[in-house]
Design a protein around this motif. Structure first.
Motif, PDB file in Angstrom:
ATOM      1  N   ALA A 148       0.791  -1.199  -0.001  1.00 55.37           N
ATOM      2  CA  ALA A 148      -0.025   0.177  -0.181  1.00 55.37           C
ATOM      3  C   ALA A 148       0.844   1.410  -0.154  1.00 55.37           C
ATOM      4  O   ALA A 148       0.332   2.372  -0.366  1.00 55.37           O
ATOM      5  CB  ALA A 148      -1.159   0.010   1.326  1.00 55.37           C
ATOM      6  N   MET A 149       2.054   1.124   0.889  1.00 61.31           N
ATOM      7  CA  MET A 149       3.019   2.157   0.620  1.00 61.31           C
ATOM      8  C   MET A 149       4.070   2.336  -0.436  1.00 61.31           C
ATOM      9  O   MET A 149       4.966   3.279  -0.133  1.00 61.31           O
ATOM     10  CB  MET A 149       3.461   2.400   2.228  1.00 61.31           C
ATOM     11  CG  MET A 149       2.423   2.568   3.354  1.00 61.31           C
ATOM     12  SD  MET A 149       2.127   4.291   3.575  1.00 61.31           S
ATOM     13  CE  MET A 149       0.763   4.254   2.632  1.00 61.31           C
ATOM     14  N   HIS A 150       3.935   1.571  -1.272  1.00 61.56           N
ATOM     15  CA  HIS A 150       5.022   1.434  -2.308  1.00 61.56           C
ATOM     16  C   HIS A 150       6.409   1.316  -1.719  1.00 61.56           C
ATOM     17  O   HIS A 150       7.246   1.899  -2.175  1.00 61.56           O
ATOM     18  CB  HIS A 150       4.889   2.775  -3.281  1.00 61.56           C
ATOM     19  CG  HIS A 150       3.483   2.765  -4.009  1.00 61.56           C
ATOM     20  ND1 HIS A 150       2.413   3.508  -3.446  1.00 61.56           N
ATOM     21  CD2 HIS A 150       3.227   2.407  -5.271  1.00 61.56           C
ATOM     22  CE1 HIS A 150       1.309   3.642  -4.400  1.00 61.56           C
ATOM     23  NE2 HIS A 150       1.828   2.839  -5.455  1.00 61.56           N
ATOM     24  N   ASP A 151       6.376   0.173  -1.144  1.00 57.89           N
ATOM     25  CA  ASP A 151       7.765  -0.370  -0.558  1.00 57.89           C
ATOM     26  C   ASP A 151       8.353   0.665   0.501  1.00 57.89           C
ATOM     27  O   ASP A 151       9.256   0.299   0.903  1.00 57.89           O
ATOM     28  CB  ASP A 151       8.715  -0.564  -1.743  1.00 57.89           C
ATOM     29  CG  ASP A 151       7.863  -1.930  -2.443  1.00 57.89           C
ATOM     30  OD1 ASP A 151       7.373  -2.716  -1.943  1.00 57.89           O
ATOM     31  OD2 ASP A 151       8.535  -1.843  -3.574  1.00 57.89           O
ATOM     32  N   LYS A 152       7.525   1.588   0.902  1.00 52.11           N
ATOM     33  CA  LYS A 152       8.168   2.307   2.083  1.00 52.11           C
ATOM     34  C   LYS A 152       8.035   1.788   3.252  1.00 52.11           C
ATOM     35  O   LYS A 152       7.157   0.885   3.860  1.00 52.11           O
ATOM     36  CB  LYS A 152       7.340   3.946   2.073  1.00 52.11           C
ATOM     37  CG  LYS A 152       7.624   4.600   0.990  1.00 52.11           C
ATOM     38  CD  LYS A 152       6.903   6.009   0.808  1.00 52.11           C
ATOM     39  CE  LYS A 152       7.097   6.643  -0.471  1.00 52.11           C
ATOM     40  NZ  LYS A 152       6.279   7.719  -0.614  1.00 52.11           N
ATOM     41  N   LEU A 153       8.946   1.777   4.214  1.00 47.49           N
ATOM     42  CA  LEU A 153       8.936   0.973   5.402  1.00 47.49           C
ATOM     43  C   LEU A 153       8.968   1.747   6.781  1.00 47.49           C
ATOM     44  O   LEU A 153       8.985   1.248   7.892  1.00 47.49           O
ATOM     45  CB  LEU A 153      10.194   0.147   5.426  1.00 47.49           C
ATOM     46  CG  LEU A 153      10.291  -0.950   4.642  1.00 47.49           C
ATOM     47  CD1 LEU A 153      11.672  -1.672   4.304  1.00 47.49           C
ATOM     48  CD2 LEU A 153       9.400  -2.011   5.014  1.00 47.49           C
ATOM     49  N   ASP A 154       9.106   3.279   6.602  1.00 48.80           N
ATOM     50  CA  ASP A 154       9.335   4.252   7.791  1.00 48.80           C
ATOM     51  C   ASP A 154       7.987   4.290   8.529  1.00 48.80           C
ATOM     52  O   ASP A 154       6.945   4.955   7.800  1.00 48.80           O
ATOM     53  CB  ASP A 154       9.975   5.468   7.464  1.00 48.80           C
ATOM     54  CG  ASP A 154      10.163   6.368   8.601  1.00 48.80           C
ATOM     55  OD1 ASP A 154       9.752   6.009   9.758  1.00 48.80           O
ATOM     56  OD2 ASP A 154      11.008   7.463   8.626  1.00 48.80           O
ATOM     57  N   ILE A 155       7.892   3.923   9.652  1.00 46.48           N
ATOM     58  CA  ILE A 155       6.402   3.817  10.280  1.00 46.48           C
ATOM     59  C   ILE A 155       5.925   5.254  10.835  1.00 46.48           C
ATOM     60  O   ILE A 155       4.857   5.391  11.067  1.00 46.48           O
ATOM     61  CB  ILE A 155       6.346   2.638  11.545  1.00 46.48           C
ATOM     62  CG1 ILE A 155       7.464   3.035  12.478  1.00 46.48           C
ATOM     63  CG2 ILE A 155       6.351   1.565  10.738  1.00 46.48           C
ATOM     64  CD1 ILE A 155       7.037   2.132  13.756  1.00 46.48           C
ATOM     65  N   ARG A 181       3.163  -0.012  19.706  1.00 44.98           N
ATOM     66  CA  ARG A 181       3.621   1.232  19.060  1.00 44.98           C
ATOM     67  C   ARG A 181       3.573   1.013  17.605  1.00 44.98           C
ATOM     68  O   ARG A 181       3.207   1.961  16.758  1.00 44.98           O
ATOM     69  CB  ARG A 181       5.132   1.184  19.520  1.00 44.98           C
ATOM     70  CG  ARG A 181       5.902   2.407  18.815  1.00 44.98           C
ATOM     71  CD  ARG A 181       7.275   2.499  19.377  1.00 44.98           C
ATOM     72  NE  ARG A 181       8.055   3.494  18.361  1.00 44.98           N
ATOM     73  CZ  ARG A 181       9.140   3.029  17.570  1.00 44.98           C
ATOM     74  NH1 ARG A 181       8.997   1.854  17.246  1.00 44.98           N
ATOM     75  NH2 ARG A 181       9.577   3.895  16.911  1.00 44.98           N
ATOM     76  N   LEU A 182       3.961  -0.221  17.046  1.00 50.93           N
ATOM     77  CA  LEU A 182       3.994  -0.308  15.568  1.00 50.93           C
ATOM     78  C   LEU A 182       2.320  -0.259  14.907  1.00 50.93           C
ATOM     79  O   LEU A 182       2.229   0.540  14.018  1.00 50.93           O
ATOM     80  CB  LEU A 182       4.453  -1.812  15.214  1.00 50.93           C
ATOM     81  CG  LEU A 182       4.537  -2.217  13.681  1.00 50.93           C
ATOM     82  CD1 LEU A 182       5.748  -2.894  13.555  1.00 50.93           C
ATOM     83  CD2 LEU A 182       3.470  -2.841  13.284  1.00 50.93           C
ATOM     84  N   ILE A 183       1.665  -0.828  15.770  1.00 52.36           N
ATOM     85  CA  ILE A 183      -0.082  -0.681  15.297  1.00 52.36           C
ATOM     86  C   ILE A 183      -0.462   0.710  15.430  1.00 52.36           C
ATOM     87  O   ILE A 183      -1.064   1.211  14.310  1.00 52.36           O
ATOM     88  CB  ILE A 183      -0.814  -1.755  16.411  1.00 52.36           C
ATOM     89  CG1 ILE A 183      -0.522  -3.220  16.185  1.00 52.36           C
ATOM     90  CG2 ILE A 183      -2.139  -1.459  15.810  1.00 52.36           C
ATOM     91  CD1 ILE A 183      -0.809  -3.658  14.731  1.00 52.36           C
ATOM     92  N   MET A 184       0.003   1.249  16.306  1.00 53.25           N
ATOM     93  CA  MET A 184      -0.649   2.719  16.321  1.00 53.25           C
ATOM     94  C   MET A 184       0.044   3.874  15.489  1.00 53.25           C
ATOM     95  O   MET A 184      -0.806   4.376  14.882  1.00 53.25           O
ATOM     96  CB  MET A 184      -0.164   3.438  17.759  1.00 53.25           C
ATOM     97  CG  MET A 184      -0.985   2.751  19.078  1.00 53.25           C
ATOM     98  SD  MET A 184      -2.908   2.801  18.930  1.00 53.25           S
ATOM     99  CE  MET A 184      -3.039   4.584  19.043  1.00 53.25           C
ATOM    100  N   LEU A 185       1.548   3.452  15.156  1.00 53.08           N
ATOM    101  CA  LEU A 185       1.975   4.458  14.328  1.00 53.08           C
ATOM    102  C   LEU A 185       1.675   4.214  12.874  1.00 53.08           C
ATOM    103  O   LEU A 185       1.499   5.094  11.852  1.00 53.08           O
ATOM    104  CB  LEU A 185       3.482   4.281  14.371  1.00 53.08           C
ATOM    105  CG  LEU A 185       4.148   4.798  15.586  1.00 53.08           C
ATOM    106  CD1 LEU A 185       5.521   4.915  15.648  1.00 53.08           C
ATOM    107  CD2 LEU A 185       3.714   6.466  15.606  1.00 53.08           C
ATOM    108  N   VAL A 186       1.215   2.887  12.641  1.00 56.60           N
ATOM    109  CA  VAL A 186       0.780   2.381  11.274  1.00 56.60           C
ATOM    110  C   VAL A 186      -0.517   2.613  10.793  1.00 56.60           C
ATOM    111  O   VAL A 186      -0.930   3.134   9.721  1.00 56.60           O
ATOM    112  CB  VAL A 186       1.426   0.914  10.998  1.00 56.60           C
ATOM    113  CG1 VAL A 186       0.684   0.588   9.667  1.00 56.60           C
ATOM    114  CG2 VAL A 186       2.648   0.973  10.923  1.00 56.60           C
ATOM    115  N   PHE A 187      -1.364   2.250  11.581  1.00 57.88           N
ATOM    116  CA  PHE A 187      -2.871   2.273  11.400  1.00 57.88           C
ATOM    117  C   PHE A 187      -3.571   3.372  11.999  1.00 57.88           C
ATOM    118  O   PHE A 187      -4.748   3.531  11.688  1.00 57.88           O
ATOM    119  CB  PHE A 187      -3.313   0.804  11.828  1.00 57.88           C
ATOM    120  CG  PHE A 187      -3.135  -0.381  11.030  1.00 57.88           C
ATOM    121  CD1 PHE A 187      -3.274  -0.366   9.766  1.00 57.88           C
ATOM    122  CD2 PHE A 187      -2.099  -1.300  11.715  1.00 57.88           C
ATOM    123  CE1 PHE A 187      -2.839  -1.665   9.048  1.00 57.88           C
ATOM    124  CE2 PHE A 187      -1.346  -2.354  10.991  1.00 57.88           C
ATOM    125  CZ  PHE A 187      -1.803  -2.460   9.678  1.00 57.88           C
TER     126      PHE A 187
END
Length: 375
Positions: A104-111, A179-185
């Protein structure tokens, strides 16, 4: 799937499979357990501040490997194998969900540059939340059953320091997972994608069985225990029922506290910029400077050695090969008159060759006669 569920856990499996050797030398087993506890905490701390989506999950895998090694080192082999099995379900689900987010982010990984992806990636978000709850070890998810057994094994074996380290690791695991869930979604939208979209249906269908197993696999603990203890030695923490319940409540409280802290903190925007200037943050974000140390000690020295080898190859090896080629080329050019096709010249050369051969034969017989006369 290979990385999360099988390949990286091969070391744990080998320790479990070679259990008779480790049972004979319990000191080595305790050393393995101590190293596992260190890795569990060490990897978890690096996941706290990392911004790379896949690195966070990878550090989480490393941390959970530490839990497995603690159980294996304390001779709770079936418990280590049980955590290996349950971990495979929710961790592979997290990695596949990360793939959907990357798509969805076109291979971007920075959360830190994502956010607000829950609505467009609703199914992926739900599956990753379920996997994160299982990873945190919340009842009735699969991670609760296996991780709690490892903590019971450490406490029951009298390894209270290892138990305390794993308990702290449980808090950190719950925190960095959400932390990952909150920053991503959730939270503020920080990405520039206009229309992020969910993965293809067949991808979600492939993830669904993992989601079901991440939730319900823990209930197969009695069956799993009965099956694997046919080969592996059985282990019991030998704790009273009240002590076990106290450990369960304490571990669950610690994990829920980590989840609540992450949700509340990142719902308000996360930590301030001052936190990012602290020594601890810099230490964790630079992964304890281990990559830098590794680069300076090994990679840079290897590059220097490679440059020296390249110079030797160019100035010595290539020079010798080129000289041989030039000698053969020049000698071929200087002797090409032999193949000129002139009959008289060819007869002269043949005659000269016959004379040389006769001389060599004569010299040989003279030498042989001299040797024979001497002896």
């Amino acid at each position: 799937l290979i990385h999360a569920a099988t390949m990286v856990t091969a070391g744990v499996y080998l320790v479990i499979r070679a259990n008779p050797l480790y049972t004979m030398i319990p000191e080595i087993g305790f050393l393995i357990a101590s190293l596992g506890a260190f890795v569990a905490l060490f990897a978890a701390t690096m996941a706290l501040v990392n911004k790379d989506l896949k690195r966070i999950i990878a550090y989480s895998t490393l941390s959970q490997l530490g839990y497995m090694f603690v159980a294996a080192g304390l001779e709770a082999y079936w418990i280590a194998l049980f955590h290996l099995a349950t971990h495979a379900f929710f961790k592979s689900l997290l990695f596949l969900g990360a793939g959907n987010v990357m798509h969805a982010m076109h291979d971007k990984l920075d959360i830190s540059k994502m956010g607000a992806l829950y609505r467009p990636l609703k199914i992926t978000a739900i599956l990753m939340i379920l996997a994160s709850i299982a990873l945190a070890g919340i009842y009735p998810f699969s991670g609760f059953f296996s991780k709690d057994k490892i903590l019971e094994a450490a406490f029951g074996s009298g390894a209270y320091i290892l138990w305390g380290i794993l308990l702290l690791g449980a808090f950190l695991t719950a925190f960095y997972s959400f932390r990952l869930i909150m920053l991503v979604f959730f939270g503020e939208k920080k990405h520039e994608e206009e229309h992020p979209h969910e993965a293809y249906p067949y991808m979600l269908y492939a993830m669904l069985p993992l989601g079901i197993l991440a939730v319900f696999a823990g209930f197969f603990e009695p069956t799993f225990h009965h099956f694997v203890t046919q080969t592996l030695p059985d282990f019991s923490a030998n704790l009273e029922s009240q002590t076990i319940w106290n450990l369960i409540f304490l571990t669950s409280f610690v994990a829920l506290s980590g989840i609540a802290f992450a949700v509340l903190k990142y719902k308000k925007g996360g930590f301030s910029s001052k936190w990012q200037e602290t020594f601890i943050y810099q230490l964790l974000s630079h992964q304890y400077y281990i990559p830098m140390l590794y680069d300076r000690l090994f990679i840079q020295n290897y590059i220097r050695l490679a440059k020296v080898a390249w110079l030797i190859d160019k100035c010595v090896v290539d020079f010798v090969v080129d000289m041989i080629a030039r000698f053969l080329n020049s000698s071929g050019e200087s002797m090409q008159w032999i193949q000129g096709g002139n009959l008289s010249k060819m007869l002269k050369i043949m005659f000269f060759g016959v004379v040389v051969l006769l001389l060599l034969v004569l010299i040989f017989f003279v030498c042989m006669e001299a040797v024979w006369t001497t002896f």
